[in-house]
Enzyme design. Structure first.
Site, PDB file in Angstrom:
ATOM      1  N   THR A   1       0.964  -1.244   0.028  1.00  0.00           N
ATOM      2  CA  THR A   1       0.060  -0.060  -0.101  1.00  0.00           C
ATOM      3  C   THR A   1       0.894   1.348  -0.105  1.00  0.00           C
ATOM      4  O   THR A   1       1.988   1.231   0.513  1.00  0.00           O
ATOM      5  CB  THR A   1      -0.650   0.185   1.206  1.00  0.00           C
ATOM      6  OG1 THR A   1      -1.843  -1.149   1.123  1.00  0.00           O
ATOM      7  CG2 THR A   1      -1.575   1.377   1.517  1.00  0.00           C
TER       8      THR A   1
ATOM      9  N   ARG B   1     -15.172  -5.741  -0.165  1.00  0.00           N
ATOM     10  CA  ARG B   1     -14.567  -5.446   1.119  1.00  0.00           C
ATOM     11  C   ARG B   1     -13.865  -4.057   0.857  1.00  0.00           C
ATOM     12  O   ARG B   1     -13.207  -3.578  -0.062  1.00  0.00           O
ATOM     13  CB  ARG B   1     -13.307  -6.334   1.533  1.00  0.00           C
ATOM     14  CG  ARG B   1     -12.591  -6.017   2.650  1.00  0.00           C
ATOM     15  CD  ARG B   1     -11.381  -5.355   2.629  1.00  0.00           C
ATOM     16  NE  ARG B   1     -10.573  -5.240   3.751  1.00  0.00           N
ATOM     17  CZ  ARG B   1      -9.317  -4.596   3.706  1.00  0.00           C
ATOM     18  NH1 ARG B   1      -8.943  -4.064   2.546  1.00  0.00           N
ATOM     19  NH2 ARG B   1      -8.488  -4.624   4.678  1.00  0.00           N
ATOM     20  N   VAL B   2     -14.079  -3.044   1.853  1.00  0.00           N
ATOM     21  CA  VAL B   2     -13.345  -1.759   1.716  1.00  0.00           C
ATOM     22  C   VAL B   2     -12.597  -1.533   2.980  1.00  0.00           C
ATOM     23  O   VAL B   2     -12.849  -2.001   4.075  1.00  0.00           O
ATOM     24  CB  VAL B   2     -14.389  -0.596   1.809  1.00  0.00           C
ATOM     25  CG1 VAL B   2     -13.820   0.721   1.946  1.00  0.00           C
ATOM     26  CG2 VAL B   2     -15.386  -0.685   0.635  1.00  0.00           C
ATOM     27  N   GLY B   3     -11.271  -1.114   2.776  1.00  0.00           N
ATOM     28  CA  GLY B   3     -10.252  -1.122   3.942  1.00  0.00           C
ATOM     29  C   GLY B   3     -10.176   0.258   4.510  1.00  0.00           C
ATOM     30  O   GLY B   3     -10.703   1.136   3.993  1.00  0.00           O
ATOM     31  N   ASP B   4      -9.018   0.471   5.126  1.00  0.00           N
ATOM     32  CA  ASP B   4      -8.894   1.729   5.833  1.00  0.00           C
ATOM     33  C   ASP B   4      -8.471   2.908   4.923  1.00  0.00           C
ATOM     34  O   ASP B   4      -8.700   4.352   5.191  1.00  0.00           O
ATOM     35  CB  ASP B   4      -7.864   1.538   6.922  1.00  0.00           C
ATOM     36  CG  ASP B   4      -6.385   1.338   6.335  1.00  0.00           C
ATOM     37  OD1 ASP B   4      -6.372  -0.120   5.849  1.00  0.00           O
ATOM     38  OD2 ASP B   4      -5.540   1.798   6.273  1.00  0.00           O
TER      39      ASP B   4
ATOM     40  N   THR C   1      -0.959   2.211   7.117  1.00  0.00           N
ATOM     41  CA  THR C   1      -0.873   0.737   5.922  1.00  0.00           C
ATOM     42  C   THR C   1      -0.773  -0.223   7.121  1.00  0.00           C
ATOM     43  O   THR C   1      -0.685  -0.031   8.256  1.00  0.00           O
ATOM     44  CB  THR C   1       0.474   0.934   5.237  1.00  0.00           C
ATOM     45  OG1 THR C   1       0.739  -0.321   4.767  1.00  0.00           O
ATOM     46  CG2 THR C   1       1.609   1.355   6.099  1.00  0.00           C
ATOM     47  N   GLY C   2      -1.315  -1.479   6.778  1.00  0.00           N
ATOM     48  CA  GLY C   2      -1.595  -2.524   7.406  1.00  0.00           C
ATOM     49  C   GLY C   2      -2.943  -3.268   7.447  1.00  0.00           C
ATOM     50  O   GLY C   2      -3.463  -3.028   6.131  1.00  0.00           O
TER      51      GLY C   2
ATOM     52  N   GLY D   1      -6.432  -3.464   7.276  1.00  0.00           N
ATOM     53  CA  GLY D   1      -7.287  -2.464   7.229  1.00  0.00           C
ATOM     54  C   GLY D   1      -8.335  -2.612   8.489  1.00  0.00           C
ATOM     55  O   GLY D   1      -8.813  -1.584   9.009  1.00  0.00           O
TER      56      GLY D   1
HETATM   57  N1  ASP Z   1      -4.376  -1.012   4.695  1.00  0.00           N
HETATM   58  C1  ASP Z   1      -4.660  -1.864   3.580  1.00  0.00           C
HETATM   59  C2  ASP Z   1      -6.182  -2.461   3.611  1.00  0.00           C
HETATM   60  O1  ASP Z   1      -6.369  -3.137   4.493  1.00  0.00           O
HETATM   61  C3  ASP Z   1      -3.728  -2.697   3.149  1.00  0.00           C
HETATM   62  C4  ASP Z   1      -2.125  -2.460   3.559  1.00  0.00           C
HETATM   63  O2  ASP Z   1      -1.920  -1.499   4.031  1.00  0.00           O
HETATM   64  O3  ASP Z   1      -1.395  -3.306   3.195  1.00  0.00           O
HETATM   65  O4  ASP Z   1      -6.826  -2.322   2.532  1.00  0.00           O
END
Ligand code: ASP
Length: 275
Positions: free
Chosen positions: A146, A174-177, A196-197, A199
């Site tokens: 990301t 699916r929707v992430g952060d 990042t990480g 979500g």
């Molecule tokens: N934060 C992102 C998500 O969950 C993925 C990532 O940062 O690797 O969509």
């Protein structure tokens, strides 16, 4: 600029750091020519959306239906304005669309087909969904990446932007952060943050806004970044990383993963990288 928190195959580290450097140079080019923080974060993020090594734009992992769905968001700290897109399948540079939504001022977050219709109406060409699919499937440890950027411009304005393909094999829709203001991205007059990480964990602790709320005068920004990752780890048991810049141009970053490529430049000095 960050290039995603998570385990990274050692053989890809130099190329990822190079990608981050190129993105920072693109952002710095904007700032050094008098451009705004918003222009700079957009330019930097586009650079890595176009780089197949990173999990954003071209190069994103596929969902459980074998399709790429992208999330992105941008925030202008000086204006308190924001724009975001989620689950778009036909947009090569979702951060550009997020910016357009922010400029339009009517809405903050558009998803799926509606976002793509808005793109077409605002002159953003749609791509074939197949064009976003990485022809070289990744090993699991290569699926992170990301991208996110925070910039402070000559007028003291902060902006933050984040873009991702999300998590490999995610449920369709699916929707992430990265699409959610306050979670993956946040900026105000005092600081800007990109996360990042995982979500689902980042959303639960509203990580980007948490970092901003933790900022205290006299407390080093690096301490605050680490404190926020401590909260993420303690409250969710999950992994992530943050980058943060304050109104003085101090840089902080923290992660509880093995890697998170970062790169930054200050006042036209040397580029600094870390992993
Ligand atoms: N934060 C992102 C998500 O969950 C993925 C990532 O940062 O690797 O969509």
């Amino acid at each position: 600029m960050h290039g995603g928190a998570g385990p990274i195959a050692e053989d890809t580290v130099p190329a990822r750091l190079l990608g981050c450097r190129e993105a920072v140079q693109a952002g710095w080019m904007v700032l050094s020519h008098g451009g705004s923080a918003v222009d700079a974060v957009e330019a930097a993020v586009v650079t890595l959306e176009d780089n197949p090594l990173f999990n954003a734009g071209v190069g994103s992992p596929t969902n459980s239906d074998g399709q790429v769905e992208l999330d992105a968001s941008i925030m202008d700290g000086a204006q308190g304005a924001a724009g975001a897109v989620a689950a778009v399948k036909r947009i090569k540079n979702p951060i550009r669309l997020a910016r357009r939504i922010m400029q339009d001022q009517r809405h903050i977050l558009l998803v799926g087909e509606g976002a793509e219709r808005f793109a077409r109406a605002h002159g953003i060409t749609l791509c074939d969904p197949q064009d976003l699919i990485n022809p070289h499937p990744r090993r699991p440890e290569q699926q992170h990446g990301t991208v996110g950027c925070v910039a402070l411009d000559h007028a003291g304005r902060l902006a933050a932007a984040t873009s991702t393909g999300g998590i490999a094999n995610k449920y369709p829709g699916r929707v992430g952060d990265a699409a959610l203001i306050g979670c993956g991205t946040y900026a105000n007059h005092d600081s800007g943050v990109s996360c990042t990480g995982i979500g689902e964990a980042i959303i639960r602790v509203v990580l980007a806004k948490t970092v901003v709320d933790l900022m205290r005068p006299g407390v080093p920004i690096q301490v605050t970044a680490k404190q926020a990752i401590g909260i993420l780890a303690e409250q969710t048991g999950d992994e992530g990383g943050v980058i943060v810049v304050n109104e003085r141009g101090d840089v902080g970053y923290a992660r509880n993963t093995t890697h998170m490529p970062v790169c930054w430049v200050r006042d036209g000095g040397d580029l600094v990288t870390d992993i």
